[in-house]
Motif scaffolding. Structure first.
Motif, PDB file in Angstrom:
ATOM      1  N   ILE A   1       0.880  -1.174   0.000  1.00 55.00           N
ATOM      2  CA  ILE A   1       0.000   0.000   0.000  1.00 55.00           C
ATOM      3  C   ILE A   1       0.916   1.222   0.000  1.00 55.00           C
ATOM      4  CG2 ILE A   1      -1.931   1.151   1.156  1.00 55.00           C
ATOM      5  CD1 ILE A   1      -2.517  -1.541   2.551  1.00 55.00           C
ATOM      6  N   PRO A   2       1.320   1.689  -1.196  1.00 52.68           N
ATOM      7  CA  PRO A   2       2.388   2.688  -1.299  1.00 52.68           C
ATOM      8  C   PRO A   2       2.137   3.976  -0.527  1.00 52.68           C
ATOM      9  CG  PRO A   2       1.919   1.739  -3.444  1.00 52.68           C
ATOM     10  CD  PRO A   2       0.854   1.247  -2.516  1.00 52.68           C
ATOM     11  N   ASP A   3       0.863   4.392  -0.388  1.00 46.68           N
ATOM     12  CA  ASP A   3       0.585   5.675   0.264  1.00 46.68           C
ATOM     13  C   ASP A   3       0.157   5.525   1.720  1.00 46.68           C
ATOM     14  OD1 ASP A   3      -1.815   4.500  -0.567  1.00 46.68           O
ATOM     15  OD2 ASP A   3      -2.785   6.416  -1.007  1.00 46.68           O
ATOM     16  N   LEU A   4       0.385   4.355   2.315  1.00 47.42           N
ATOM     17  CA  LEU A   4       0.162   4.188   3.751  1.00 47.42           C
ATOM     18  C   LEU A   4       1.414   4.668   4.488  1.00 47.42           C
ATOM     19  CD1 LEU A   4      -1.326   3.123   6.266  1.00 47.42           C
ATOM     20  CD2 LEU A   4      -0.392   0.848   5.750  1.00 47.42           C
ATOM     21  N   PRO A   5       1.327   5.770   5.245  1.00 43.38           N
ATOM     22  CA  PRO A   5       2.521   6.279   5.935  1.00 43.38           C
ATOM     23  C   PRO A   5       3.078   5.242   6.915  1.00 43.38           C
ATOM     24  CG  PRO A   5       0.762   7.927   5.928  1.00 43.38           C
ATOM     25  CD  PRO A   5       0.148   6.649   5.442  1.00 43.38           C
ATOM     26  N   MET A   6       4.396   5.201   6.996  1.00 44.39           N
ATOM     27  CA  MET A   6       5.042   4.204   7.856  1.00 44.39           C
ATOM     28  C   MET A   6       4.641   4.381   9.314  1.00 44.39           C
ATOM     29  SD  MET A   6       9.083   3.183   8.100  1.00 44.39           S
ATOM     30  CE  MET A   6       9.630   4.848   8.454  1.00 44.39           C
ATOM     31  N   TYR A   7       4.579   5.634   9.781  1.00 43.92           N
ATOM     32  CA  TYR A   7       4.252   5.859  11.194  1.00 43.92           C
ATOM     33  C   TYR A   7       2.817   5.432  11.495  1.00 43.92           C
ATOM     34  CZ  TYR A   7       1.680  10.140   9.966  1.00 43.92           C
ATOM     35  OH  TYR A   7       0.780  11.023   9.434  1.00 43.92           O
ATOM     36  N   GLU A   8       1.894   5.622  10.527  1.00 40.52           N
ATOM     37  CA  GLU A   8       0.515   5.165  10.729  1.00 40.52           C
ATOM     38  C   GLU A   8       0.453   3.646  10.802  1.00 40.52           C
ATOM     39  OE1 GLU A   8      -2.666   6.548   8.296  1.00 40.52           O
ATOM     40  OE2 GLU A   8      -2.109   8.652   8.504  1.00 40.52           O
ATOM     41  N   TYR A   9       1.202   2.995   9.898  1.00 41.69           N
ATOM     42  CA  TYR A   9       1.239   1.534   9.945  1.00 41.69           C
ATOM     43  C   TYR A   9       1.746   1.065  11.301  1.00 41.69           C
ATOM     44  CZ  TYR A   9       2.792  -3.241   9.353  1.00 41.69           C
ATOM     45  OH  TYR A   9       3.000  -4.585   9.548  1.00 41.69           O
ATOM     46  N   GLU A  10       2.865   1.653  11.742  1.00 44.00           N
ATOM     47  CA  GLU A  10       3.494   1.202  12.984  1.00 44.00           C
ATOM     48  C   GLU A  10       2.590   1.458  14.195  1.00 44.00           C
ATOM     49  OE1 GLU A  10       7.885   1.530  15.104  1.00 44.00           O
ATOM     50  OE2 GLU A  10       7.177   3.188  13.851  1.00 44.00           O
ATOM     51  N   GLU A  11       1.963   2.624  14.247  1.00 47.10           N
ATOM     52  CA  GLU A  11       1.187   3.005  15.427  1.00 47.10           C
ATOM     53  C   GLU A  11      -0.235   2.449  15.430  1.00 47.10           C
ATOM     54  OE1 GLU A  11       1.281   7.196  16.101  1.00 47.10           O
ATOM     55  OE2 GLU A  11       3.471   7.309  16.008  1.00 47.10           O
ATOM     56  N   LEU A  12      -0.828   2.323  14.228  1.00 47.97           N
ATOM     57  CA  LEU A  12      -2.252   1.988  14.170  1.00 47.97           C
ATOM     58  C   LEU A  12      -2.565   0.595  13.638  1.00 47.97           C
ATOM     59  CD1 LEU A  12      -3.598   5.367  12.705  1.00 47.97           C
ATOM     60  CD2 LEU A  12      -3.518   4.663  15.115  1.00 47.97           C
ATOM     61  N   TYR A  13      -1.740   0.088  12.717  1.00 47.61           N
ATOM     62  CA  TYR A  13      -2.176  -1.090  11.969  1.00 47.61           C
ATOM     63  C   TYR A  13      -1.256  -2.301  12.060  1.00 47.61           C
ATOM     64  CZ  TYR A  13      -4.928   2.670   9.865  1.00 47.61           C
ATOM     65  OH  TYR A  13      -5.747   3.750   9.679  1.00 47.61           O
ATOM     66  N   GLN A  14      -0.023  -2.124  12.527  1.00 46.60           N
ATOM     67  CA  GLN A  14       0.921  -3.243  12.517  1.00 46.60           C
ATOM     68  C   GLN A  14       0.385  -4.450  13.275  1.00 46.60           C
ATOM     69  OE1 GLN A  14       4.807  -2.307  14.077  1.00 46.60           O
ATOM     70  NE2 GLN A  14       5.639  -4.328  13.626  1.00 46.60           N
ATOM     71  N   SER A  15      -0.199  -4.222  14.438  1.00 47.04           N
ATOM     72  CA  SER A  15      -0.709  -5.339  15.243  1.00 47.04           C
ATOM     73  C   SER A  15      -1.831  -6.072  14.528  1.00 47.04           C
ATOM     74  CB  SER A  15      -1.190  -4.835  16.604  1.00 47.04           C
ATOM     75  OG  SER A  15      -2.228  -3.878  16.444  1.00 47.04           O
ATOM     76  N   THR A  16      -2.640  -5.342  13.767  1.00 48.98           N
ATOM     77  CA  THR A  16      -3.741  -5.977  13.017  1.00 48.98           C
ATOM     78  C   THR A  16      -3.196  -6.816  11.877  1.00 48.98           C
ATOM     79  OG1 THR A  16      -5.139  -4.081  13.553  1.00 48.98           O
ATOM     80  CG2 THR A  16      -5.902  -5.540  11.804  1.00 48.98           C
ATOM     81  N   PHE A  17      -2.230  -6.281  11.141  1.00 51.97           N
ATOM     82  CA  PHE A  17      -1.604  -7.052  10.063  1.00 51.97           C
ATOM     83  C   PHE A  17      -0.995  -8.335  10.619  1.00 51.97           C
ATOM     84  CE2 PHE A  17      -2.375  -3.491   7.462  1.00 51.97           C
ATOM     85  CZ  PHE A  17      -1.983  -3.737   6.160  1.00 51.97           C
ATOM     86  N   GLU A  18      -0.276  -8.207  11.732  1.00 50.13           N
ATOM     87  CA  GLU A  18       0.382  -9.377  12.313  1.00 50.13           C
ATOM     88  C   GLU A  18      -0.629 -10.378  12.858  1.00 50.13           C
ATOM     89  OE1 GLU A  18       3.090  -7.629  15.105  1.00 50.13           O
ATOM     90  OE2 GLU A  18       4.571  -7.140  13.532  1.00 50.13           O
ATOM     91  N   LYS A  19      -1.715  -9.885  13.398  1.00 54.66           N
ATOM     92  CA  LYS A  19      -2.779 -10.757  13.924  1.00 54.66           C
ATOM     93  C   LYS A  19      -3.298 -11.700  12.839  1.00 54.66           C
ATOM     94  CE  LYS A  19      -7.540 -10.313  15.733  1.00 54.66           C
ATOM     95  NZ  LYS A  19      -8.561  -9.301  16.151  1.00 54.66           N
ATOM     96  N   TYR A  20      -3.388 -11.194  11.615  1.00 52.88           N
ATOM     97  CA  TYR A  20      -3.933 -11.995  10.506  1.00 52.88           C
ATOM     98  C   TYR A  20      -2.843 -12.572   9.597  1.00 52.88           C
ATOM     99  CZ  TYR A  20      -8.423 -10.264  12.079  1.00 52.88           C
ATOM    100  OH  TYR A  20      -9.533  -9.986  12.859  1.00 52.88           O
ATOM    101  N   GLY A  21      -1.584 -12.519  10.044  1.00 50.55           N
ATOM    102  CA  GLY A  21      -0.492 -13.163   9.309  1.00 50.55           C
ATOM    103  C   GLY A  21      -0.132 -12.510   7.998  1.00 50.55           C
TER     104      GLY A  21
END
Length: 255
Positions: free
Chosen positions: A124-144
């Motif tokens: 997702i090229p326009d997903l900011p890295m800090y947003e991924y790290e703070e908001l979404y990383q745990s969700t991505f990892e939860k679903y593998g």
């Protein structure tokens, strides 16, 4: 460990990835193309979900996105098409697209659906890295799901090292500052850029994309990375009237 992580654990060189737009040339071609690409030797695939304003894409992929949208492609329809994915395709699959589409669908719902149908990661090229790290990383990892970050010639070493820490599959090395579809000129500056990244000894493998269009540019890029990604050149080659034949002919130059 998802299929993508397993692939990079097993093979570190000469990987070939193909990007294509879901719903192009016809709405229901998505799985047929994936199946034919696997048969023809692709190592992993990037399936683009179309968006009305694909700012990182050149004219070929922009046109394919518009056609896919005109055909009626949406994210819910794509997930419906992908429900039979793992009955037909074994290689790793990434979904690639823009963050607005994911936000409209719902990030957790998106990740959950990816896991359900057997998608291994996202770009997702326009997903900011800090947003991924703070908001979404745990969700991505939860679903593998592996989230793939892009690095360009302008990316600072500090940011590249942070991307490396956050990555669990590979890093997408954008060959130049141009949009997709620009021909890769393996110039002294491009070679210096590729060598600079190689000399950083990152833990994550890198794969080069943007401007890879034929065997020559694929081999040139593969000297400096684990492999390369071909998008516009493949999309341009698809013949709606001879889907299997055009895929087999295009892929034949690499094998």
């Amino acid at each position: 460990m998802n299929r993508l992580q397993q692939l990079f654990q097993q093979q570190q060189r000469d990987l070939l990835s193909i990007y294509y737009t879901a719903g192009y040339p016809n709405l229901n071609d998505t799985l047929d193309i994936a199946e034919e690409l696997e048969k023809a030797g692709a190592d992993f695939l990037e399936v683009g979900f179309p968006y009305s304003d694909p700012v990182a894409d050149g004219p070929i992929i922009q046109a394919s996105s518009k056609q896919a949208l005109d055909n009626g492609m949406t994210l819910p329809i794509l997930f419906e098409q992908l429900k039979d994915l793992r009955q037909r395709v074994n290689i790793p699959i990434l979904l690639m697209g823009y963050v607005n589409v994911v936000l409209q669908y719902g990030v957790e719902a998106f990740c959950q659906k990816c896991q359900e149908v057997g998608v291994d990661g996202c770009i997702i090229p326009d997903l900011p890295m800090y947003e991924y790290e703070e908001l979404y990383q745990s969700t991505f990892e939860k679903y593998g799901l592996s989230n793939i970050f892009l690095v360009t010639p302008q990316t600072s070493e500090e940011r590249i090292r942070k991307i490396d820490r956050l990555s669990n599959a590979f890093i997408y090395l954008v060959s130049s500052s141009a949009t997709t579809g620009s021909n890769l000129a393996v110039s002294e500056s491009a070679t210096a850029y590729f060598k600079r990244i190689a000399d950083m000894n990152l833990k994550s493998p890198v794969v080069i994309g943007f401007g890879i269009s034929n065997k020559e540019t694929y081999q040139a890029a593969s000297q400096y990375a684990s492999g390369a990604i071909i998008g516009s050149a493949f999309v341009k080659n698809i013949d709606a009237n001879n889907l299997k034949g055009s895929i087999k002919e295009f892929m034949g130059q690499f094998k």
